[in-house]
Design a protein around this motif. Structure first.
Motif, mmCIF file in Angstrom:
data_model
loop_
_atom_site.group_PDB
_atom_site.id
_atom_site.type_symbol
_atom_site.label_atom_id
_atom_site.label_comp_id
_atom_site.label_asym_id
_atom_site.label_seq_id
_atom_site.Cartn_x
_atom_site.Cartn_y
_atom_site.Cartn_z
ATOM 1 N N THR A 119 0.724 -1.307 0.176
ATOM 2 C CA THR A 119 0.273 -0.167 0.313
ATOM 3 C C THR A 119 0.523 1.399 0.032
ATOM 4 N N SER A 120 2.450 1.366 -0.242
ATOM 5 C CA SER A 120 3.258 2.603 0.302
ATOM 6 C C SER A 120 3.456 2.693 -1.497
ATOM 7 N N CYS A 157 -3.959 -6.530 0.822
ATOM 8 C CA CYS A 157 -3.752 -5.327 -0.692
ATOM 9 C C CYS A 157 -4.795 -4.279 0.143
ATOM 10 N N SER A 158 -5.109 -2.694 -0.453
ATOM 11 C CA SER A 158 -5.463 -1.703 -0.086
ATOM 12 C C SER A 158 -7.176 -1.757 -0.495
ATOM 13 N N THR A 177 -6.719 -5.488 4.985
ATOM 14 C CA THR A 177 -6.149 -3.938 4.460
ATOM 15 C C THR A 177 -5.560 -3.219 5.023
ATOM 16 N N GLY A 179 -2.775 0.512 5.388
ATOM 17 C CA GLY A 179 -3.287 1.764 4.840
ATOM 18 C C GLY A 179 -4.063 2.293 5.061
ATOM 19 N N GLN A 190 2.429 5.585 3.957
ATOM 20 C CA GLN A 190 1.256 5.302 2.702
ATOM 21 C C GLN A 190 0.945 5.682 1.782
ATOM 22 N N ARG A 192 -1.766 4.409 -0.610
ATOM 23 C CA ARG A 192 -3.641 4.358 -1.261
ATOM 24 C C ARG A 192 -4.478 4.464 -0.047
#
Ligand code: C5P
Length: 231
Positions: A119-120, A157-158, A177, A179, A190, A192
């Protein structure tokens, strides 16, 4: 496992982690042990936190040749973890090997998920630096399909990508998730990001929250706010 908030214990050693978690009194947050804590404190930190009553996500993001990952997972299978992960970029063969290494002779194993894109990572980095021409969403969904084909339980994931992943891989395929930020929070590294309430609306099964709780003036109140907004 039911939906939950996973608290990222990104601390350098066991002492800092235990004293941080002791603030939570009767509550037993689901905790994440990442690289900093695992490398700093050693594998005994898993036992320490398990003894305190916490569920454990061991976030070591393995990514190597299949044989090495399989053997490393065999070692991790001896720890009392509930959830662990690999990088989907390691290929289906590597994820299959990870699953094999993690599974005990009686068939029992912790849940295993795959990191899609961190997510970065921004779309510009994906295209210009990593040379991946597809969109972030297409890339993440392809990695999620690969994780599912390898027999994994879900992906990291985001929250912004959860819907597409559930459509492609089914509702029971876990979306974990990170972020997570409130609009007033510092995003740090981060890119997203979404709020806990938006992550819930978008269908996350677990949110992973670190600095918005660990760096808050009152971490217990911050954790309770996140719980209230996500559950
Ligand atoms: O402090 P923050 O809320 O950004 O912490 C997020 C945690 O989730 C970190 O421990 C980070 O290593 C982890 N993580 C992430 N992105 C991924 C996988 C794990 O941020 N794709």
């Amino acid at each position: 496992m039911a939906r939950d908030v996973i608290l990222a214990c990104d601390f350098p050693d066991a002492r800092a982690t235990v004293s941080f978690l002791q603030q939570f009194k009767g509550q037993k947050p689901f905790v994440k042990i990442g690289m900093e804590l695992f490398y700093g404190a050693g594998p005994s930190i898993v036992h320490t936190l398990k003894e305190m009553g916490h569920k454990i996500f061991l976030d070591l993001k393995l990514h190597d040749i299949p044989n090495t990952v399989k053997k490393a997972m065999r070692v991790l299978s001896g720890l009392e973890i509930d959830l662990c992960n690999v990088h989907a970029a390691g290929t289906v063969a590597m994820m299959e090997a990870a699953l094999e290494g993690l599974t005990a002779p009686d068939g029992k194993r912790p849940q295993l998920i795959a990191v899609t894109q961190l997510t970065s990572t921004s779309s510009a980095q994906l295209h210009d630096e990593l040379g991946i021409p597809d969109s972030m969403e297409e890339t993440v969904i392809r990695y999620a399909r690969n994780a599912k084909a390898a027999g994994l339980d879900g992906v990291v994931c985001s929250p912004l990508e959860t819907r597409g992943i559930k459509e492609a891989c089914g509702d029971s395929f876990l979306a974990v998730t990170p972020g997570i930020r409130y609009p007033s929070d510092d995003k740090g590294d981060q890119t997203r990001v979404t709020s806990p309430a938006d992550a819930k609306r978008l269908g996350s099964d677990y949110i992973v929250v670190g600095r918005p709780i660990t760096a808050a003036p009152d971490p217990v109140a911050a954790y309770e706010r996140v719980l209230k907004d996500f559950l």
